[in-house]
Write a protein that holds these residues in place. Structure first.
Motif, mmCIF file in Angstrom:
data_model
loop_
_atom_site.group_PDB
_atom_site.id
_atom_site.type_symbol
_atom_site.label_atom_id
_atom_site.label_comp_id
_atom_site.label_asym_id
_atom_site.label_seq_id
_atom_site.Cartn_x
_atom_site.Cartn_y
_atom_site.Cartn_z
ATOM 1 N N HIS A 1 -5.001 5.943 -5.875
ATOM 2 C CA HIS A 1 -6.643 5.906 -5.607
ATOM 3 C C HIS A 1 -7.220 5.776 -7.092
ATOM 4 C CE1 HIS A 1 -6.423 7.097 -1.559
ATOM 5 N NE2 HIS A 1 -5.568 7.661 -1.674
ATOM 6 N N HIS B 1 -7.615 -0.252 5.812
ATOM 7 C CA HIS B 1 -7.765 0.659 7.172
ATOM 8 C C HIS B 1 -9.159 0.772 7.987
ATOM 9 C CE1 HIS B 1 -8.774 3.534 4.126
ATOM 10 N NE2 HIS B 1 -7.511 3.641 3.712
ATOM 11 N N HIS C 1 -12.394 1.966 1.386
ATOM 12 C CA HIS C 1 -11.190 1.826 0.485
ATOM 13 C C HIS C 1 -10.716 0.216 0.538
ATOM 14 C CE1 HIS C 1 -9.706 6.196 0.977
ATOM 15 N NE2 HIS C 1 -11.223 6.177 0.622
ATOM 16 N N GLU D 1 -5.917 1.411 -5.359
ATOM 17 C CA GLU D 1 -6.774 1.632 -4.228
ATOM 18 C C GLU D 1 -8.086 2.528 -4.415
ATOM 19 O OE1 GLU D 1 -5.430 4.154 -0.779
ATOM 20 O OE2 GLU D 1 -6.896 3.121 0.359
ATOM 21 N N ASP E 1 0.734 2.728 3.737
ATOM 22 C CA ASP E 1 0.025 3.617 3.053
ATOM 23 C C ASP E 1 0.783 4.965 3.001
ATOM 24 O OD1 ASP E 1 -2.306 4.828 2.091
ATOM 25 O OD2 ASP E 1 -3.460 4.691 3.963
ATOM 26 N N HIS F 1 0.816 -1.234 0.189
ATOM 27 C CA HIS F 1 0.276 0.017 -0.032
ATOM 28 C C HIS F 1 0.887 1.079 0.040
ATOM 29 C CE1 HIS F 1 -3.936 1.761 1.657
ATOM 30 N NE2 HIS F 1 -3.554 2.529 0.983
HETATM 31 ZN ZN LIG Z 1 -7.374 4.721 1.862
#
Ligand SMILES: [Zn+2]
Ligand SMILES: [Zn+2]
Length: 370
Positions: free
Chosen positions: A64, A197, A151, A140, A265, A32
């Motif tokens: 994203h 998450h 997500h 994502e 992330d 991520h």
């Molecule tokens: Zn996210």
């Protein structure tokens, strides 16, 4: 600092061996990360180089709602990350004008400079090495379910999937999972889904997650600041949510395990990025696979042939004859405590709401302590 090692394992002994001869090997990876293709502060090259130079063997770029294909020009000066301009300057210095591509945004005097964010296919050619370093395409899938951010990461996608909301949060998760699985089946390509998450903006409860079908993974530790891994006074931690999800699925619903992952992330790789930002190196997976290819890595993840960590490295982990054993790689001056956590047979499955507010996004309270 709390170091998590999460595993629901089917792993056997660590066996060192040459990378591409079919011997099992451990590969370290991050599932991520963000770049200029969405809201990261740095170009893909800077991000990939960080992982390659810091002992990782694979990385999924998960911007994203895209898989970093096509033509993309960005303006670091206008990037909402304040460190993006400095990251651009550092990129230009390191890679030089023969690689870095820029152009003015318009013909007007003083127009901003646009920088080309290179597609995955091009940066792959610069960094990948057989048996040593692999890039796995990622997306994502970021859906606004009303005000709730849902997500999920799709891995090894050939094209981005739609980010559409359904009637319920579970339905929205399921729609994204189904879109990835449909693409996987129609293209004959191994793909995987991770639920991300859960506690970011308190988006997902255990009850949202446990009925979903087809995802293989869920993030138990996400390195982004502000994703509330540990929960708060009202909200259970993500580890707790994971325990409820596993107990419901395994103990009552006869559904497969959702394996827990740790990820970065990361959004900040530019000069000046410090621990107050979402920086790299906070969570990773160690995957046991025979070959460093997307298919082998994803299959190992799907089968639980990995462990996730936010700090601890294992020298050995074994699950044989129903006995789980492990050996932690010690670091000087650090003491370790190992806890095995699980729900015992005969638990009370009853659950009660934590609040009378029907709008609250709260995992139920389970009488068994979960
Ligand atoms: Zn996210
Ligand atoms: Zn993200």
């Amino acid at each position: 600092m709390h170091g998590l090692v999460a595993f629901c394992v089917t792993v056997a002994t660590i066996a060192a061996g040459p990378g591409q001869k079919g011997e099992f090997q451990w590969f370290k990876g991050n599932l991520h990360t963000h770049t200029w293709w969405s809201d990261g502060d740095s170009p893909p090259e800077t991000v990939i180089a960080w992982y390659k130079n810091n002992g990782y063997q694979f990385l999924a770029l998960t911007d994203h709602n895209q898989i970093n294909v096509g033509n993309k020009w960005v303006s670091p000066d206008k990037n909402k990350k304040s460190s993006a301009a400095a990251a651009g300057a550092e990129y230009a210095k390191q890679y030089g004008p023969r690689w870095v591509e820029t152009k003015p945004e318009s013909q007007e005097p003083g127009a901003a400079t646009l920088w080309r964010a290179k597609p995955l296919s091009e940066v792959r050619a610069l960094f990948e090495e057989a048996g040593k370093f692999l890039l796995i395409p990622g997306d994502e899938i970021s859906i606004a379910h009303g005000t709730i951010p849902v997500h999920l990461n799709g891995f090894n996608l050939l094209e981005a999937v739609p980010n559409e909301q359904a009637d319920t949060v579970t339905g929205t998760l399921q729609k994204a999972i189904d879109d990835v699985m449909t693409q996987s089946q129609s293209t004959g390509t191994k793909m995987l889904v991770q639920i991300n998450h859960p506690n970011f903006k308190w988006a997902l409860t255990a009850e949202d997650i446990f009925p979903t079908r087809g995802a293989a993974l869920m993030e138990v530790a996400n390195g982004h600041n502000g994703v509330n891994n540990a929960g708060d006074r009202e909200h259970p931690s993500v580890e707790h949510i994971w325990d409820v999800v596993l107990t419901k699925r395994l103990g009552e619903l006869n559904m497969p395990i959702l394996y827990g992952t740790a990820t970065d992330d990361a959004h900040f790789f530019g000069p000046g990025a410090d621990a107050t930002r979402a920086i790299a190196g906070r969570g990773w997976v160690m995957v046991r696979a025979r070959y460093l290819t997307p298919e082998h890595v994803l299959r190992a993840l799907e089968q639980g042939d990995f462990y996730a960590s936010s700090g601890v490295t294992l020298d050995e982990v074994q699950f044989e004859n129903n006995v789980l054993s492990l050996k932690i790689q010690p670091k000087p001056g650090v003491s370790y405590r190992t806890q095995f956590i699980g729900t015992l047979r005969g638990y009370d499955p009853k659950a009660t709401p934590r609040t009378s507010d029907p709008e609250a996004r709260l995992t139920m309270k389970y009488l068994s302590g979960l």
